[in-house]
Design a protein around this motif. Structure first.
Motif, PDB file in Angstrom:
ATOM      1  N   THR A  17       1.158  -1.147  -0.027  1.00 24.70           N
ATOM      2  CA  THR A  17      -0.086  -0.090   0.101  1.00 24.70           C
ATOM      3  C   THR A  17       0.782   1.304  -0.022  1.00 24.70           C
ATOM      4  OG1 THR A  17      -1.819  -1.281   1.254  1.00 24.70           O
ATOM      5  CG2 THR A  17      -1.696   1.100   1.231  1.00 24.70           C
ATOM      6  N   LEU A  18       2.160   1.298   0.703  1.00 23.13           N
ATOM      7  CA  LEU A  18       2.904   2.493   0.936  1.00 23.13           C
ATOM      8  C   LEU A  18       3.445   2.585  -0.625  1.00 23.13           C
ATOM      9  CD1 LEU A  18       4.732   1.616   4.239  1.00 23.13           C
ATOM     10  CD2 LEU A  18       3.049   3.583   3.919  1.00 23.13           C
ATOM     11  N   CYS A  19       3.987   1.679  -1.158  1.00 24.30           N
ATOM     12  CA  CYS A  19       4.638   1.652  -2.433  1.00 24.30           C
ATOM     13  C   CYS A  19       3.622   2.146  -3.760  1.00 24.30           C
ATOM     14  CB  CYS A  19       5.445   0.587  -2.921  1.00 24.30           C
ATOM     15  SG  CYS A  19       6.732   0.136  -1.800  1.00 24.30           S
ATOM     16  N   ALA A  20       2.127   1.734  -3.263  1.00 22.51           N
ATOM     17  CA  ALA A  20       1.224   1.886  -4.487  1.00 22.51           C
ATOM     18  C   ALA A  20       1.074   3.352  -4.685  1.00 22.51           C
ATOM     19  CB  ALA A  20      -0.024   1.061  -4.320  1.00 22.51           C
ATOM     20  N   GLY A  21       1.559   4.106  -3.970  1.00 14.62           N
ATOM     21  CA  GLY A  21       0.955   5.478  -4.248  1.00 14.62           C
ATOM     22  C   GLY A  21       2.090   6.220  -5.274  1.00 14.62           C
ATOM     23  N   ARG A  22       3.163   5.704  -5.510  1.00 13.06           N
ATOM     24  CA  ARG A  22       4.085   6.383  -6.643  1.00 13.06           C
ATOM     25  C   ARG A  22       4.618   5.122  -7.610  1.00 13.06           C
ATOM     26  NH1 ARG A  22       8.989   8.600  -3.920  1.00 13.06           N
ATOM     27  NH2 ARG A  22       8.623   6.876  -2.428  1.00 13.06           N
ATOM     28  N   LEU A 135       4.217  -1.205  13.000  1.00 11.53           N
ATOM     29  CA  LEU A 135       2.991  -1.747  13.274  1.00 11.53           C
ATOM     30  C   LEU A 135       2.126  -1.607  12.332  1.00 11.53           C
ATOM     31  CD1 LEU A 135       2.946  -1.075  16.976  1.00 11.53           C
ATOM     32  CD2 LEU A 135       3.255  -3.265  16.075  1.00 11.53           C
ATOM     33  N   ALA A 136       1.555  -2.612  11.515  1.00 13.33           N
ATOM     34  CA  ALA A 136       0.888  -2.565  10.198  1.00 13.33           C
ATOM     35  C   ALA A 136      -0.276  -1.589  10.442  1.00 13.33           C
ATOM     36  CB  ALA A 136       0.480  -3.899   9.527  1.00 13.33           C
ATOM     37  N   LYS A 137      -0.918  -1.988  11.432  1.00  8.06           N
ATOM     38  CA  LYS A 137      -2.356  -1.287  11.506  1.00  8.06           C
ATOM     39  C   LYS A 137      -2.289   0.287  11.738  1.00  8.06           C
ATOM     40  CE  LYS A 137      -5.090  -5.225  12.783  1.00  8.06           C
ATOM     41  NZ  LYS A 137      -5.869  -5.759  14.033  1.00  8.06           N
ATOM     42  N   GLU A 138      -1.175   0.885  12.586  1.00  5.91           N
ATOM     43  CA  GLU A 138      -0.921   2.126  13.081  1.00  5.91           C
ATOM     44  C   GLU A 138      -0.527   2.873  11.575  1.00  5.91           C
ATOM     45  OE1 GLU A 138       1.672   2.677  16.000  1.00  5.91           O
ATOM     46  OE2 GLU A 138       0.126   1.668  17.422  1.00  5.91           O
ATOM     47  N   ILE A 139       0.275   2.325  10.581  1.00  5.97           N
ATOM     48  CA  ILE A 139       0.899   2.940   9.591  1.00  5.97           C
ATOM     49  C   ILE A 139      -0.465   2.874   8.505  1.00  5.97           C
ATOM     50  CG2 ILE A 139       2.228   2.393   7.507  1.00  5.97           C
ATOM     51  CD1 ILE A 139       4.283   1.266   9.467  1.00  5.97           C
ATOM     52  N   MET A 140      -1.204   1.818   8.341  1.00  8.40           N
ATOM     53  CA  MET A 140      -2.476   2.169   7.560  1.00  8.40           C
ATOM     54  C   MET A 140      -3.254   3.030   7.994  1.00  8.40           C
ATOM     55  SD  MET A 140      -2.055  -0.200   5.133  1.00  8.40           S
ATOM     56  CE  MET A 140      -3.808  -0.580   4.442  1.00  8.40           C
ATOM     57  N   ALA A 141      -3.273   3.343   9.318  1.00  6.26           N
ATOM     58  CA  ALA A 141      -4.267   4.369   9.934  1.00  6.26           C
ATOM     59  C   ALA A 141      -3.657   5.927   9.793  1.00  6.26           C
ATOM     60  CB  ALA A 141      -4.599   4.300  11.443  1.00  6.26           C
ATOM     61  N   GLY A 142      -2.342   5.778   8.840  1.00  5.92           N
ATOM     62  CA  GLY A 142      -1.802   7.124   8.760  1.00  5.92           C
ATOM     63  C   GLY A 142      -1.108   7.742   9.568  1.00  5.92           C
ATOM     64  N   GLN A 143      -0.709   6.950  10.799  1.00  8.33           N
ATOM     65  CA  GLN A 143       0.211   7.572  11.753  1.00  8.33           C
ATOM     66  C   GLN A 143       1.710   7.300  11.298  1.00  8.33           C
ATOM     67  OE1 GLN A 143      -0.795   5.638  15.568  1.00  8.33           O
ATOM     68  NE2 GLN A 143      -3.003   5.667  15.119  1.00  8.33           N
ATOM     69  N   ALA A 159      18.691   4.332  -3.206  1.00  9.16           N
ATOM     70  CA  ALA A 159      17.677   3.946  -4.040  1.00  9.16           C
ATOM     71  C   ALA A 159      16.415   3.233  -3.606  1.00  9.16           C
ATOM     72  CB  ALA A 159      18.256   3.173  -5.279  1.00  9.16           C
ATOM     73  N   LEU A 160      16.650   2.170  -2.484  1.00  6.53           N
ATOM     74  CA  LEU A 160      15.629   1.467  -2.093  1.00  6.53           C
ATOM     75  C   LEU A 160      14.776   2.591  -1.084  1.00  6.53           C
ATOM     76  CD1 LEU A 160      17.219  -1.967  -1.372  1.00  6.53           C
ATOM     77  CD2 LEU A 160      15.420  -1.122  -3.151  1.00  6.53           C
ATOM     78  N   GLN A 161      15.698   3.450  -0.515  1.00  8.93           N
ATOM     79  CA  GLN A 161      14.993   4.375   0.680  1.00  8.93           C
ATOM     80  C   GLN A 161      13.888   5.231  -0.099  1.00  8.93           C
ATOM     81  OE1 GLN A 161      17.698   7.626   1.495  1.00  8.93           O
ATOM     82  NE2 GLN A 161      16.870   7.619   3.681  1.00  8.93           N
ATOM     83  N   HIS A 162      14.174   5.537  -1.490  1.00 10.22           N
ATOM     84  CA  HIS A 162      13.167   6.365  -2.149  1.00 10.22           C
ATOM     85  C   HIS A 162      11.820   5.743  -2.560  1.00 10.22           C
ATOM     86  CE1 HIS A 162      15.538   9.850  -2.040  1.00 10.22           C
ATOM     87  NE2 HIS A 162      16.502   9.315  -2.533  1.00 10.22           N
ATOM     88  N   VAL A 163      12.247   4.393  -2.782  1.00 16.90           N
ATOM     89  CA  VAL A 163      11.035   3.578  -3.025  1.00 16.90           C
ATOM     90  C   VAL A 163      10.069   3.348  -2.049  1.00 16.90           C
ATOM     91  CG1 VAL A 163      10.348   1.048  -3.792  1.00 16.90           C
ATOM     92  CG2 VAL A 163      12.370   2.205  -4.732  1.00 16.90           C
ATOM     93  N   PHE A 164      10.568   3.157  -0.684  1.00 21.78           N
ATOM     94  CA  PHE A 164       9.480   2.834   0.555  1.00 21.78           C
ATOM     95  C   PHE A 164       9.242   4.039   1.023  1.00 21.78           C
ATOM     96  CE2 PHE A 164      11.903  -0.890  -0.112  1.00 21.78           C
ATOM     97  CZ  PHE A 164      11.241  -1.915  -0.018  1.00 21.78           C
ATOM     98  N   GLN A 165       9.846   5.186   1.063  1.00 21.08           N
ATOM     99  CA  GLN A 165       9.488   6.228   1.751  1.00 21.08           C
ATOM    100  C   GLN A 165       8.366   6.824   1.144  1.00 21.08           C
ATOM    101  OE1 GLN A 165      12.402   8.458   3.963  1.00 21.08           O
ATOM    102  NE2 GLN A 165      12.029  10.549   2.756  1.00 21.08           N
ATOM    103  N   CYS A 166       7.190   7.081   2.062  1.00 24.95           N
ATOM    104  CA  CYS A 166       6.028   7.590   1.666  1.00 24.95           C
ATOM    105  C   CYS A 166       5.349   8.504   2.875  1.00 24.95           C
ATOM    106  CB  CYS A 166       5.250   6.442   1.288  1.00 24.95           C
ATOM    107  SG  CYS A 166       3.488   7.094   0.623  1.00 24.95           S
TER     108      CYS A 166
END
Length: 331
Positions: A17-22, A135-143, A159-166
């Protein structure tokens, strides 16, 4: 970038989900019904029932379709299925593309860390680990949350840092792969101990002592295996340890809490929907302690409880009667 995430559990789905934004992300699920639900209904009711997933997130049950055109493969399956999943995907993965582990565990048969399994199955591919208090649920909640991408090549890490950072999910780089992976795996054992303290209705002072002395054990074993001291004071060490020991979302803390309440380990695991890596890691830590001639009383107590040698209350009674020496010493 085309990103393939293998494993549609709570954390794999969250990273996808994090990566799907970009990025163009395809999530592989072992269960065909889970893949169909993600793709058609944009939900994963088995693992993240309270969250809607991005419409752009694709999912499949076909491993070849998941990885055949990927520029990056991210693996979030449990440690016991890590090697077999990579073996099955190997014929379809393009040469040289990076492979990132999300799994905080150790392979039981070989005692290899997950990046070592990646190198064993896919030689020539850059291997990295994403680890931290996530913790997955907290991140999914936008925290807000932070993590570490660990690989020896810091150019690959950047390079990987830029892929995952969101958004509010910050990603730092680290060259100490051993430290980051051992911190992520060993904290699960300490979380079981902290959960046992909760199940036994001990006070905050007791749980604080367990966490801090547990960090000492985690650090000593991690350093003996080649990790760097600073790593165990960072996100992949102390940060992950605190989150896993105190959060009600933590699977390993839950296992410990139930053990402390007197339940049998088999009954606890049978009712769980997800894997608690700390149960297996406790057995592995026992082997490592003997190999490196280390006294790890908290880890040893967890080992005795999860293997049925002792009850939670007996383990705690034993810890309380140990001699307390200098704080830098075991015990």
């Amino acid at each position: 970038m085309k990103v393939s995430v293998l494993g549609a559990g709570s954390w794999g789905t969250t990273v996808a989900t994090l990566c799907a934004g970009r990025h163009d992300v395809r999530l592989w699920a072992r269960d065909e019904d889970v893949a169909d639900e993600i793709r058609s209904e944009h939900r994963n009711s088995r693992y993240l029932p309270d969250f809607e997933l991005p419409e752009s997130l694709d999912a499949t049950h076909d491993l070849e379709a998941a990885v055949s055109d990927a520029h990056l493969v991210v693996v979030g399956v449990p440690s016991h299925a890590f090697r077999s999943t990579l073996d099955a995907a190997k014929p379809f993965i393009h040469p040289w593309i990076p492979v990132v582990s999300l799994t905080k565990g150790i392979e039981e048969e070989s005692l290899l860390r997950m990046t070592e399994v990646i190198r064993d199955v896919l030689p020539g591919h850059p291997a990295a680990a994403l680890s931290g208090p996530n913790l997955a649920k907290e991140i999914m909640a936008g925290q807000a949350a932070a993590s570490v991408i660990a690989t020896e090549d810091l150019q690959v890490a950047a390079a990987l840092q830029h892929v995952f950072q969101c958004g509010l999910f910050r990603v730092y780089t680290n060259h100490d792969v051993i430290g980051c992976e051992m911190g992520g795996a060993l904290k699960n054992v300490i979380a079981i101990a902290a959960g046992m303290a909760q199940g036994l209705a001990t006070g905050d002072n007791t749980r604080s002592a367990v966490i801090s002395r547990g960090l000492s054990e985690l650090s000593r074993l991690g350093e003996a295996m080649g990790g760097e001291p600073a790593t165990f004071a960072g996100l992949a060490g102390l940060g992950d340890l605190v989150a896993t020991c105190v959060s009600t979302h933590s699977r390993n803390r839950y296992v410990g809490e139930q053990l402390g309440a007197g339940r049998a380990i088999g009954d606890i695991l049978d009712e769980m929907n997800m894997v608690a890596e700390g149960v297996k890691t406790a057995r592995i830590t026992h082997v490592f302690a003997e190999r490196y001639d280390l006294d790890l009383p908290i880890c040893e107590s967890v080992y005795k409880v999860v293997t049925g040698v002792a009850r939670g209350e007996d383990a705690y009674a034993g810890l309380l009667t140990q001699r307390a020496g200098h704080e830098s010493e075991p015990g």
